[in-house]
Design a protein around this motif. Structure first.
Motif, short mmCIF file in Angstrom:
data_model
loop_
_atom_site.label_atom_id
_atom_site.label_comp_id
_atom_site.label_asym_id
_atom_site.label_seq_id
_atom_site.Cartn_x
_atom_site.Cartn_y
_atom_site.Cartn_z
N PRO B 737 0.81 -1.23 0.00
CA PRO B 737 0.00 0.00 0.00
C PRO B 737 0.83 1.26 0.00
O PRO B 737 0.35 2.31 -0.42
N THR B 738 2.05 1.18 0.48
CA THR B 738 2.86 2.40 0.52
C THR B 738 3.22 2.89 -0.87
O THR B 738 3.44 4.08 -1.06
N ALA B 739 3.33 1.99 -1.79
CA ALA B 739 3.67 2.38 -3.16
C ALA B 739 2.47 2.28 -4.08
O ALA B 739 2.61 2.45 -5.31
N VAL B 769 -0.90 -7.87 -0.09
CA VAL B 769 -1.58 -6.59 -0.26
C VAL B 769 -1.50 -6.14 -1.72
O VAL B 769 -2.46 -5.58 -2.27
#
Lengths: 212, 1198
Positions: B737-739, B769
């Motif tokens: 999710p961070t990228a 994810v």
């Protein structure tokens, strides 16, 4: 309010909670992080169970085939031995499984590194005359000089200091320049990535606030 | 007390038949040992707790040690026991009592062997460890090896309890010893006879070479003189016989049954001989002068013998000496000394060591029996004590030896402390000899316990200072008052790890040192010297460390050279951390911390020989700066001995107490708002938001609408664009999710493109994810899982999982993420038309490049974010088969990719400038002919551009010719894949072209509608730098009259008739009256690609793109003839359960995107650009500020 809207609202709130970190570590930020970690852990658990463990059991132990059953027992046995690491008395038995895992992992990594990283890079470095000559020369010089920069053999002077040869120092300086550029590129790329994500989140927030 | 002594086990030494003489003997003994009160007291004081008779030994030892002329006798003390026989007999006789007591202490009980061995080993350890510090050896241990031949140590140093152990052991075999006097010679062991022979056979063989037995040596004769000659000085060391025995005393210990004792032999000496040898040679004793003759009264000059330091005994110590406890006043009155015992044991009895009755204590009547009772055999006993043979030296030698004593005694005694330490050093030899001596039997702990029990006395009741006149009185005073001695079973006397410290520091001995009185009677201590007292130490603290510690308090000049040297060495040693000053110190808070956490000393300055860290001047300046910043002083030390900052000791005591008292409470986190960080964050947010709300803040340009020729991005695009329907493409979504915000758009366009080609993406991931993200995207497309796309299961085990995937991909793809069967029949990675890996980290790409790429011939493509791009680039190698052959980086490439994809779809028909040229060379394909026929009478040039550029088709109804222009010169097929061109392919008119193009291409008027929210500028030239001629509000329709060469600008005419140029991306094209041209064109393009393949070559992918330029019909033909074959040999794998034809996805759905989404992407791009500028400015300003601050600081320091 449908599910999508609820999701958007939750995302909006959680995004604000994460952004509250600009004020320092606080409850809202921690709440968002904990929610995310908890959800991710739960999701991974479900995914692993559904897509990995159960299919594997069906294909091995529950397949009815003797060979598959035996093939399935071995990993289960190793997994059981690995669980014994929790016991101080029987922890040694878990070393067998651990050795198996580490040994296989190391072998796979080494083989892959040679075939997928080392040889291609060597090939790229050595292919000066093929393709783009300028690019090949730059790569060659960069690789050689960077390697020279990381060599520590030097001659000790009478006063105790060590000093490289002038040639080595020069090439090492060039290599240092390549390294500096590399790290600078990494830093700049990291900033751009962060900004990209940040702008996307800002866009999301604005869309939620003022509409698209 | 007297009863105890009389009834003591040592009473066997007395004559049991003559009780009436005991009283007299007692008095005789008083006289005999009176010399000890004056002269022999020093060793007693020296030992501090020694018995009187042992003090005599020490006296002899001291005298002998320091007499250089005595040779080995000096060191060995009782040289009469020596094999060499050079030791005179006189000293033996002088120290007879002690010698005998030791012999008796050890001989009767062979059990002391082990104990002695232990002690010897312990002494060996001490000797090894404390060669430089002989004083560290406890005194009592020096006397712990009485069997050793070199008993030079002063027995007075031996603790009382231990001395008692030695002597008290006589108890049971006492009578046996007594009976040995009458035993036949044959019964005497050889070794014992040897002793006796050596001792008393002076007239016989040894006496032949020595002075006549009856002659008094010169030194002895000189001793009678009052002249203080050296001999006299020696006699000064020796107590006078008057004091020793009393002038009027008969030789009380002359044995009644003594065998051939000479008349001149002193009683005590003859007694000694009888004690050892039942039948001593007759000539031995007569040669020995009487003690009166020997010493005369010169012992009155005893004070000269004592060095000055002995007089420096602190008065306090003498006062503290519990003399009354040690010497009860009326002890000697009740003392009963046998008068004419065969072996004068009165002095022993006076020591309080005789307890048992002879009849009870002597079970055997012969020496052999006695020795046997001790564990000696006749054959074994001699060698057992062979190391302590009697010296066969003649009496004259003895006298000579003894005569030499006075010469050296006086100067030696002045250096008493050193001598004492030197004497302690003899323990090394003693330990060795003790080990060599085959001592009979281990010393039984039980017997030792009995011995100690004998000293368990009560506290004295009368503290009055006693006056002891002789040794007997002194010894008799040793009652059971203060002897709170431990029991041997409480002591650890053996073991491998035993040493003196552990031995003395045992709990059982803990109270001994405190309760034990200082055995310094006023007679001894007054005017006498005490080595220990002179050293300033107490007996209970006799150890090297304690002595050294106490030595620190003494004036330096008072120390001997040896101690001074030792002190210098100690000062040279590294100083330990300073002792904690209070409980608030670091040591108090963290015990042991000061020792273990001592900061490292960084010596600076001149380079040393080795191990010195050299700091340059610049480094030292930095260190100084660090000191200033930290406020500490422990950073470096110029000379290495600067004190460290004990921060803990600086704490107030109250604070430290509170800190220690309070339980560990987690400190409350203090909220501190960093203004600078907040300010920068707010500014950044504002900058990011600005492009979304204000068009003027949109600086920079959007990403290009097409990839550069030959780029890795274009390679990826073309590869996907060449997919056939039904192809499988493995898409790895390796990000979380961070990228997601950065890579989701890339994943989106790639999946769209794949699906638009009729291929089927098989999504896999090691990140669950990421898999979830891909699943969400695919669901938005409206396709069917496991039919249009496949969402494979979560890939575990990292690189091992990848390796497993490469080896055996079938089971991995057998089930999807939900555990459902996918129906895929994939057996190898080669079944995939391509592999696209979208990664967040370069490590993920490396894993795929290492584990997957070498295992397949399918091309590997990558998509990364900006952060991982630099480290991913090395894997990009389009020329190599194993490398990554195409790569997308960040949102910029995703934008371009989408632009290409949408350009492929969002074809606009823009009226172009009328071109007079009419192409008649257009390939006479049915479609084109139809177009020409239906659209215009004049020649119509239709641009059917299938390149990856935004295509603009301009159709002007009023013009007969249609001008064609492209934004950028699109690469030809040859450029894209020259090797894949199949020139022989024949362009075949596609039936689908006709119905789609023919009815729609009509003369229309093209308008540009302002699509942005703000007004746009109409400029005079197609450039941002051109002058603004007008503006157009959002939604304004502008007539398009032309297009720039680069295709970015449209020449428009406003409703007012003003002509100018507007940026094409700010407007949307509307064609009237046939605005539906675009959609059929898209469909046509897709149909063209899909249907070109089977017509060209069966293997070729549907990638044929036709470019129909108005000016070159031949070019159109050529382009139409191109049939690129990217992977002609790759078989097309059709999923078992899904076929491209069965795809439920609408291509239009995939390739159409909401305009608002495009606008949002543009705004995000602008926001990112502006934010990047802001960050660069912040970084630059921050660095400038730091530089300026550093310069200012430097200027201040100067």
């Amino acid at each position: 309010m449908n599910a999508e809207q609820i999701g958007l609202l939750a995302g909006f709130i959680l995004t604000l909670c994460v952004f509250s970190y600009v004020l320092g570590d606080n409850f809202l930020y921690r709440l968002a992080v904990y929610v995310f970690v908890g959800l991710a852990a739960g999701y991974i658990t479900v995914i692993t169970t559904e897509s990995v463990i159960l299919p594997w059991l069906r294909s091995t132990l529950m397949s009815g085939d003797v060979g598959n059953v035996i093939l399935g027992i071995i990993p289960i046995l190793l997994a059981f031995l690995l669980l014994l690491k929790a016991s101080a008395r029987f922890a040694g038995l878990g070393n067998l499984a651990l050795a198996f895992v580490i040994g296989v992992g190391t072998a796979v990594a080494v083989v892959g590194a040679i075939a997928g990283t080392l040889l291609p890079i060597v090939n790229s470095t050595s292919s000066i005359n093929s393709g783009d000559l300028l690019n090949g020369v730059i790569i060659f010089i960069g690789v050689i000089c960077s390697l020279i920069y990381f060599q520590y053999l030097a001659r000790r002077l009478p006063d105790g200091r060590t000093q490289h040869n002038i040639v080595v120092r020069s090439l090492g300086t060039i290599g240092q320049g390549f390294i500096v550029v590399t790290f600078g590129a990494l830093y700049a790329a990291a900033i751009i990535s962060s900004l990209t994500v940040f702008s996307e989140r800002i866009s999301f927030i604005l869309a939620q606030i003022i509409g698209s | 007390m007297n009863d105890k002594f009389n009834d003591d086990d040592f009473s066997w030494l007395t004559n049991p038949d003559d009780d009436s003489e005991k009283k007299d003997d007692s008095s005789q003994d008083d006289d005999q040992f009176s010399w000890q009160q004056s002269g022999g007291s020093r060793p007693a004081e020296q030992g501090g707790k020694s018995l009187g008779f042992t003090g005599q030994l020490s006296w002899m030892k001291d005298a002998g040690d320091e007499s250089g002329s005595q040779g080995e006798a000096d060191d060995e003390g009782f040289a009469w026991q020596n094999d060499e026989g050079d030791a005179p007999a006189t000293p033996n006789r002088t120290g007879l009592t002690g010698t005998l007591s030791w012999q008796r202490a050890s001989q009767p009980e062979k059990s002391s062997e082990d104990w002695m061995s232990d002690l010897s080993s312990a002494m060996g350890k001490m000797s090894e460890a404390d060669d430089e510090e002989p004083s560290s050896t406890p005194d009592w241990l020096q006397s712990a090896a009485p069997q050793a031949p070199k008993e030079a140590q002063a027995s007075g140093d031996m603790p009382d309890w231990l001395q008692g152990a030695d002597v008290d052991d006589f108890g049971s075999p006492a009578a046996a010893q007594q009976d040995t006097f009458e035993a036949p010679d044959d019964d005497v062991p050889d070794w014992l006879k040897g002793d006796a022979d050596d001792m008393f056979s002076a007239p016989t063989p040894a006496a032949a070479s020595s002075p006549a037995a009856g002659d008094i040596p010169d030194w002895l004769s000189g001793m009678d003189d009052e002249t203080p000659e050296p001999q006299a000085a020696a006699s000064a060391d020796v107590p006078s016989l008057d004091d020793l025995f009393g002038d009027d005393q008969p030789p009380s210990w002359e044995p009644a049954a003594s065998v051939s004792a000479a008349d001149d032999v002193p009683d005590w000496l003859s007694d000694m001989g009888s004690a050892i040898e039942p039948e001593p040679p007759a000539a031995a004793s007569p040669d020995v002068p009487s003690l009166d003759d020997l010493f005369g009264d010169e012992s009155a000059e005893q004070p000269e013998w004592e060095p000055a330091p002995w007089d420096a005994q602190p008065a306090q110590e003498q006062e503290d000496f519990p003399e009354d406890d040690l010497f009860p006043p009326d002890e000697d009155e009740d003392f009963e000394q046998p008068a004419a015992a065969p072996l004068d044991t009165g002095f022993l009895a006076g020591l309080g060591l005789s307890k048992s009755e002879p009849a009870e204590a002597v079970p055997s009547a012969s020496v052999d029996d006695f020795l046997a009772s001790l564990g000696f055999d006749d054959d074994e006993g001699a060698p057992a004590l062979s190391s302590t043979p009697a010296a066969p030296a003649p009496a004259a030698d003895e006298f000579d030896w003894f005569a030499a004593q006075p010469e050296e005694a006086a100067p030696v005694e002045q250096a008493a402390p050193d001598d004492w330490l030197a004497g302690l050093g003899d323990l090394d030899t003693l330990s060795e000899l003790t080990e060599e001596a085959e001592l009979p039997e281990p010393f039984p702990a039980a017997q030792a316990h009995d011995i100690f029990a004998d000293f368990e006395t009560e506290e004295p009741s009368e503290p009055a200072a006693p006056q002891y006149q002789d040794i007997d009185a002194l010894m008799s005073s040793f009652g059971d008052d203060e002897m709170d001695l431990p029991k041997t079973d409480e002591l650890k006397l053996s073991g491998d790890d035993i040493d003196f410290d552990t031995l003395l520091n045992q709990d059982a001995l803990g109270d001994v040192g405190r309760k034990k009185p200082q055995p310094m009677a006023p007679e001894f201590g007054e005017g006498a010297s005490d080595l220990l007292a002179d050293l300033g130490v107490t007996v209970g603290q006799v150890s090297a460390s304690s002595i050294m510690r106490q030595q620190q308090d003494r004036p330096l000049e008072e120390l001997s050279d040896r101690l001074q040297a030792l002190r210098e060495r100690s000062l040279e040693a590294p100083a330990s951390a300073p002792a904690p000053r209070a409980s608030t110190s670091l040591a108090g808070v963290l015990p042991g911390g000061t020792e273990t956490l001592a900061p490292t000393v960084i010596p600076t300055g001149t380079p040393g020989i080795a191990g010195t860290v050299i700091l340059s001047k610049e480094q030292q300046d930095r260190v100084a700066l660090l000191r200033q910043l930290t406020g500490g002083t422990a950073a470096t030390h110029g000379d290495g001995d600067a004190p460290y900052t004990d921060w803990a000791s600086e704490l107030p005591a109250e604070t430290a107490a509170k800190t220690k008292a309070k339980p560990a409470v987690r400190p409350r986190r203090r909220f501190s708002l960093k203004v600078d960080r907040l300010l920068i964050s707010v500014l950044l947010i504002a900058v990011i938001v600005l492009p979304f709300v204000f068009d003027g803040a949109r600086i920079g340009t959007l990403p290009p609408v097409q990839f550069a020729s030959g780029s890795s991005q274009l390679a990826l695009y073309d590869s996907i664009n060449s997919l056939n329907a039904g192809d499988l493409v493995l898409v790895a979504v390796e990000y979380g999710p961070t990228a997601a915000a950065e890579l989701d758009s890339m994943t989106d366009v790639v999946l769209r493109h794949i699906l638009s080609r009729g291929a089927h993406p098989v999504v896999i991931s090691r990140n669950p994810v990421g898999l979830l993200h891909a699943g969400n995207l695919l669901r938005t497309f409206g396709g069917t899982a496991n039919q249009d796309y496949y969402l494979a299961r979560y890939l575990t085990a990292d690189i091992v999982g990848l390796s497993s995937l490469a080896q055996n991909i079938g089971p991995t793809l057998a089930t999807d993420v939900n555990g459902n069967a996918t129906g895929l029949n994939v057996t190898s990675l080669d079944n995939f038309a391509g592999i696209v890996v979208i990664v967040e980290r370069a490590e993920d790409l490396r894993a795929w490049a290492e584990q997957i790429a070498p295992m397949t011939s399918a091309p590997l493509f990558a998509g990364t974010n900006y952060a991982s791009a630099p480290l991913s680039q090395p894997y990009l190698n389009a020329s190599a088969s194993a490398g990554v052959q195409g790569m997308l980086v960040g949102t910029g490439d995703a934008y371009t990719y989408r632009a290409m994809l949408e350009g492929w779809t969002a074809q606009s028909v823009i009226p172009a400038t009328p071109t007079p040229e009419t192409s008649t060379e257009v390939a006479p394909t049915p479609t084109q002919e139809a177009i020409i026929d239906t659209t215009a009478e004049a020649t119509t040039e239709t641009t059917v551009e299938a390149t990856a550029t935004r295509r603009v088709i301009i159709v002007t109804p009023t013009q007969q010719a249609v001008a064609t222009n492209t934004l950028e010169p699109s690469p030809t097929r040859e450029e894209l894949s020259p090797t894949a061109v199949t020139p022989s392919a024949t362009p075949t008119p596609r039936p689908t072209d006709t119905p789609t193009v023919t009815p729609t291409i009509e003369p229309v008027q093209v308008f540009a509608v302002v699509s942005v929210n703000d007004s746009i500028n109409i400029r005079a030239e197609p450039s941002r730098d051109a002058a603004r001629v007008s503006s157009a509000r959002p939604g304004t329709r502008l007539e398009v009259i032309g297009i720039s060469e680069d295709g970015l600008w449209l020449n428009v005419r406003t409703a007012e008739g003003t002509e100018g140029w507007v940026l094409g991306e700010l407007v949307t094209i509307e064609a009237s009256p046939s605005p539906k041209l675009a959609a059929p064109a898209r469909r046509t393009r897709g149909s063209d690609l899909n249907q070109d393949t089977p017509e060209a070559t069966p293997e070729a992918s549907a990638d044929g793109e036709a470019t129909v330029e108005g000016e070159a019909a031949a070019e159109t033909t050529e382009a139409a003839n191109i049939t690129p074959t990217l992977r002609p040999t790759r078989p097309v794998i059709t999923p078992a359960t899904a076929t491209p034809a069965a795809s439920s996805l609408e291509v239009s759905t995939l390739l159409n995107e909401d305009a608002s989404a495009q606008q949002t992407r543009d705004q995000q791009w602008y926001a990112t650009t502006l934010g990047l500028v802001f960050i660069v400015v912040v970084i630059v300003l921050g660095n400038l500020a730091n530089i300026i601050r550093g310069l200012l600081r430097r200027s201040r320091t100067r």
